[in-house]
Design an enzyme around this catalytic site. Structure first.
Site, short mmCIF file in Angstrom:
data_model
loop_
_atom_site.label_atom_id
_atom_site.label_comp_id
_atom_site.label_asym_id
_atom_site.label_seq_id
_atom_site.Cartn_x
_atom_site.Cartn_y
_atom_site.Cartn_z
N ASP A 297 0.86 -1.21 0.20
CA ASP A 297 0.08 0.24 -0.59
C ASP A 297 0.48 1.55 -0.11
OD1 ASP A 297 -2.81 0.71 -0.61
OD2 ASP A 297 -2.28 1.73 1.48
N CYS B 157 -10.95 4.73 -4.41
CA CYS B 157 -9.38 4.64 -3.71
C CYS B 157 -10.40 4.75 -2.14
CB CYS B 157 -8.58 5.16 -4.28
SG CYS B 157 -6.94 5.35 -2.65
N TYR C 208 -12.86 2.40 0.93
CA TYR C 208 -12.46 2.23 1.93
C TYR C 208 -13.16 3.42 2.97
CZ TYR C 208 -8.20 0.14 1.17
OH TYR C 208 -6.92 -0.28 1.05
N TYR D 179 -11.14 6.51 8.24
CA TYR D 179 -11.49 6.38 7.27
C TYR D 179 -12.45 6.79 6.84
CZ TYR D 179 -7.15 4.49 4.79
OH TYR D 179 -5.57 3.95 4.52
N GLU E 85 -9.52 -3.23 -5.77
CA GLU E 85 -9.86 -2.58 -4.27
C GLU E 85 -10.32 -4.43 -3.51
OE1 GLU E 85 -8.61 0.00 -2.59
OE2 GLU E 85 -8.62 1.26 -3.26
C1 LIG Z 1 -5.62 -0.22 -1.87
C2 LIG Z 1 -5.88 1.19 -1.59
N1 LIG Z 1 -7.20 1.63 -1.43
C3 LIG Z 1 -7.94 2.56 -1.05
C4 LIG Z 1 -6.76 2.87 -0.17
C5 LIG Z 1 -7.49 4.38 0.50
O1 LIG Z 1 -6.57 5.30 0.52
C6 LIG Z 1 -5.84 3.04 0.24
N2 LIG Z 1 -5.53 3.40 1.43
N3 LIG Z 1 -5.09 1.20 -0.37
#
Ligand SMILES: Cc1ncc(CO)c(N)n1
Length: 227
Positions: free
Chosen positions: A44, A137, A141, A166, A207
């Site tokens: 990440d 993204c 979340y 989040y 995701e």
């Molecule tokens: C893969 C991924 N998707 C979304 C987020 C949220 O910003 C993150 N940190 N990483």
């Protein structure tokens, strides 16, 4: 119904599936395998670096100062702000963050996701195509975090701060992204609308695969060469 409302309605079953998958269920129980969190962080932090760089490619496609300022703020948030959520996870693992992320790579699912965003940034002049690939993204979340909060009291859960991170500050970003996409979608062709739709839904699937990849610690299985 606005175009992005339709996309979000179509994304709901994918988000529900992510919620039921092992990674998020492990977060909810607060006992997810530390190796899964380590792998997630390794992937990440590189994903977020690329995410910030793709925002910078979009700046070149925009003219409005407010839009540009907003993307600059987002770059700052992704580079400097979101690391807070990662520190919560590093604490859970019980290792230094820099040590955890050292030697990370674009593992298979994150590689595919990152390249999906870059492809759209380089292929199309209008930023909306890339925005649709990027919007899941924050959106996924946010939706996961709200769903977790609705169904569970995370008091005492070691990953509570990650979830809390989040649940806040995502609305303005989502409004801005939705507004851009809707403005473009209203005036473009059916063919382009279908590309936008696919881009958004494919990223929702990305995701899901990113969490699955982390849970199973998927890697390429190719030996890293050291100079
Ligand atoms: C893969 C991924 N998707 C979304 C987020 C949220 O910003 C993150 N940190 N990483």
């Amino acid at each position: 119904m606005m175009f992005t409302d339709e996309l979000q309605r179509e994304a709901a079953p994918i988000i529900e599936a992510i919620y039921q998958d092992d990674f998020i269920q492990g977060v909810i129980r607060g006992d997810i395998d530390k190796k899964a969190i380590r792998h997630y962080l390794k992937a990440d932090h590189l994903y977020l670096n690329e995410f910030a760089k793709i925002y910078s490619l979009l700046i070149a496609k925009l003219n409005d100062k407010d839009d540009i300022r907003f993307l600059l703020e987002q770059i700052d948030f992704v580079i400097n702000g979101e690391v807070t959520a990662h520190y919560t996870m590093a604490d859970y693992v019980g290792e230094n963050y820099q040590d955890i992320i050292a030697g990370g790579e674009w593992y298979p699912a994150s590689d595919h996701y990152i390249k999906h965003m870059y492809y759209n940034a380089y292929k199309y002049d209008d930023a909306s195509f890339t925005i649709c690939a990027m919007a899941p993204c924050p959106y996924v979340y946010q939706q996961l975090a709200l769903k977790i909060k609705d169904n569970h009291d995370l008091t005492g859960n070691p990953l509570k701060d990650w979830v809390d991170f989040y649940t806040v500050n995502m609305d303005e970003l989502m409004n801005r992204l939705n507004h851009w996409v809707n403005r473009f979608a209203e005036t473009t062709t059916d063919e382009n609308r279908e590309i936008l739709r696919r881009n958004f839904l494919e990223s929702c699937v990305h995701e899901r695969r990113f969490f699955e990849m982390s849970y199973r610690q998927e890697a390429w299985g190719i030996e890293v060469m050291h100079a």
